[in-house]
Design an enzyme around this catalytic site. Structure first.
Site, PDB file in Angstrom:
ATOM      1  N   THR A   3       0.512  -0.755   0.025  1.00 14.10           N
ATOM      2  CA  THR A   3       0.171   0.197   0.088  1.00 14.10           C
ATOM      3  C   THR A   3       1.003   1.396   0.050  1.00 14.10           C
ATOM      4  OG1 THR A   3      -1.748  -1.474   1.405  1.00 14.10           O
ATOM      5  CG2 THR A   3      -1.851   1.251   1.217  1.00 14.10           C
ATOM      6  N   THR A  16       1.379  -4.111   4.155  1.00 17.88           N
ATOM      7  CA  THR A  16       1.188  -4.863   5.813  1.00 17.88           C
ATOM      8  C   THR A  16       0.749  -5.813   6.063  1.00 17.88           C
ATOM      9  OG1 THR A  16      -0.855  -3.777   5.450  1.00 17.88           O
ATOM     10  CG2 THR A  16       0.707  -1.968   6.177  1.00 17.88           C
ATOM     11  N   ASP A  17       0.486  -7.342   4.618  1.00 15.02           N
ATOM     12  CA  ASP A  17      -0.496  -8.489   5.612  1.00 15.02           C
ATOM     13  C   ASP A  17       0.095  -9.166   5.164  1.00 15.02           C
ATOM     14  OD1 ASP A  17      -3.259  -6.778   4.926  1.00 15.02           O
ATOM     15  OD2 ASP A  17      -3.616  -7.463   2.946  1.00 15.02           O
TER      16      ASP A  17
HETATM   17  C1  SIN Z   1      -0.971  -2.891   3.024  1.00 17.54           C
HETATM   18  O1  SIN Z   1       0.259  -2.781   2.778  1.00 17.54           O
HETATM   19  O2  SIN Z   1      -1.611  -2.257   3.518  1.00 17.54           O
HETATM   20  C2  SIN Z   1      -1.985  -3.851   2.196  1.00 17.54           C
HETATM   21  C3  SIN Z   1      -1.499  -4.348   0.887  1.00 17.54           C
HETATM   22  C4  SIN Z   1      -0.329  -4.720   0.913  1.00 17.54           C
HETATM   23  O3  SIN Z   1       0.124  -5.685   2.190  1.00 17.54           O
HETATM   24  O4  SIN Z   1       0.701  -5.193   0.084  1.00 17.54           O
END
Ligand code: SIN
Length: 320
Positions: free
Chosen positions: A20, A99-100
């Site tokens: 993200t 983050t995932d």
């Molecule tokens: C995020 O980064 O918050 C979600 C998408 C990802 O993990 O690439």
């Protein structure tokens, strides 16, 4: 910096993997309808001031939504970390990441990189196109950690908090402060370009890293099966029956509470263990660790979450 003696040059390398933080949405008010992994890491550094005496180097290793993170990318990432950390003037590496699956990548790197220098992952909960993106401050804070004297081990910086790569877990779907370190608590905080540390830096990997760094296409297959009300042994039985080139070598059971399993799942897992499959129980609970009991017939993963236990088991099997 142009006139600084060679011995005083300090570089922080920023490796981009997507997420993200590198996401783009059609409108600045949209914090969820974006496409992750669009903006290059060199552009993410635009406008970010490096700490005094530090030069930034950007390198794109991957450009993915981290839900699609792969073992091949992990391996390339670990290899690039090892390469850069070996350069005398590189004081640390920063990785921009979604983050995932960030906690999985952090734990993987913690397990395979033995270096006295820091590797700092960072991320964002809002895309780069947001009205108030959180990425730039997180990147700046991560660079500060990477350039901090004495910093070492794999850490994650998000929302001004420094977490250990071992303890970190994503705990919120939307808020900017989306991570927690459970019972261990954070390592510290980044405040106005300085680290305020409240506990020790994480220790580096005990594991022999070279096998994991060379293991392209040889990763042992380890699956996760969850224990829940009404569970059965059907998934375990089905996994054992899957033929072909990639038989299941390990099973992580996402267990209830202190590592308990539905009796039907436990029976199937014991059968799998008897057939030579490595079985590990990891708790579904967000906090705490499995406290072993003398009558346990299946090994436990201590404080590791199921996704981290899977990585630990893959690395263990790779070492065999
Ligand atoms: C995020 O980064 O918050 C979600 C998408 C990802 O993990 O690439």
């Amino acid at each position: 910096m142009a006139n600084a003696p060679l011995s005083e040059l300090r570089r922080v390398v920023v490796l981009g993997t997507g997420g993200t933080i590198a996401g783009r949405a059609a409108s600045s008010g949209d914090n969820i309808g974006y496409t992750a992994g669009q903006v290059g890491v060199a552009d993410l550094l635009g406008g970010i001031e490096a700490p005094e005496g530090v030069t930034l180097v950007a390198e794109q290793v991957a450009q993915v939504d981290s839900k699609d993170m792969s073992l091949d990318i992990w391996q390339k990432l670990a290899q690039r970390c090892v390469h850069w950390l070996a350069q005398p003037d590189v004081v640390g590496v920063v990785i921009t990441h979604g983050t995932d699956t960030l906690e999985e990548t952090a734990f993987f790197l913690h397990s395979v990189i033995a270096s006295a220098k820091p590797v700092v992952l960072t991320c964002a909960m809002r895309p780069a196109t947001a009205l108030a993106p959180d990425g730039p401050q997180n990147v700046r804070d991560a660079i500060v950690v990477a350039a901090t004297a004495g910093a070492h081990g794999v850490t994650v910086v998000c929302a001004g908090t420094v977490h250990s790569g071992v303890d970190i877990q994503k705990v919120h779907t939307y808020r900017l402060d989306a991570f927690a370190s459970g019972d261990a608590g954070p390592i510290g905080y980044v405040e106005e370009g300085a680290v305020r540390r409240v506990r020790a830096w994480p220790e580096g990997a005990a594991l022999e890293a070279s096998k994991a760094l060379d293991a392209v296409g040889q990763w042992p297959r380890v699956e996760i099966v969850m224990s829940h009300a009404g569970a059965s042994g059907a998934l375990v039985d089905a996994l054992l029956q899957v033929g072909g080139a990639e038989p299941v070598r390990g099973l992580v059971l996402a267990a209830t509470g202190n590592g308990t399993l539905h009796h039907a799942l436990e029976a199937a897992a014991l059968k799998a263990q008897d057939r030579g499959v490595a079985v590990l129980r990891a708790t579904r609970c967000a906090n705490g660790r499995i406290l072993p009991r003398p009558d346990d017939r299946l090994r436990d993963a201590g404080a590791l979450t199921p996704v981290k236990a899977r990585i630990a088991l893959m690395l263990e099997l790779l070492g065999k």
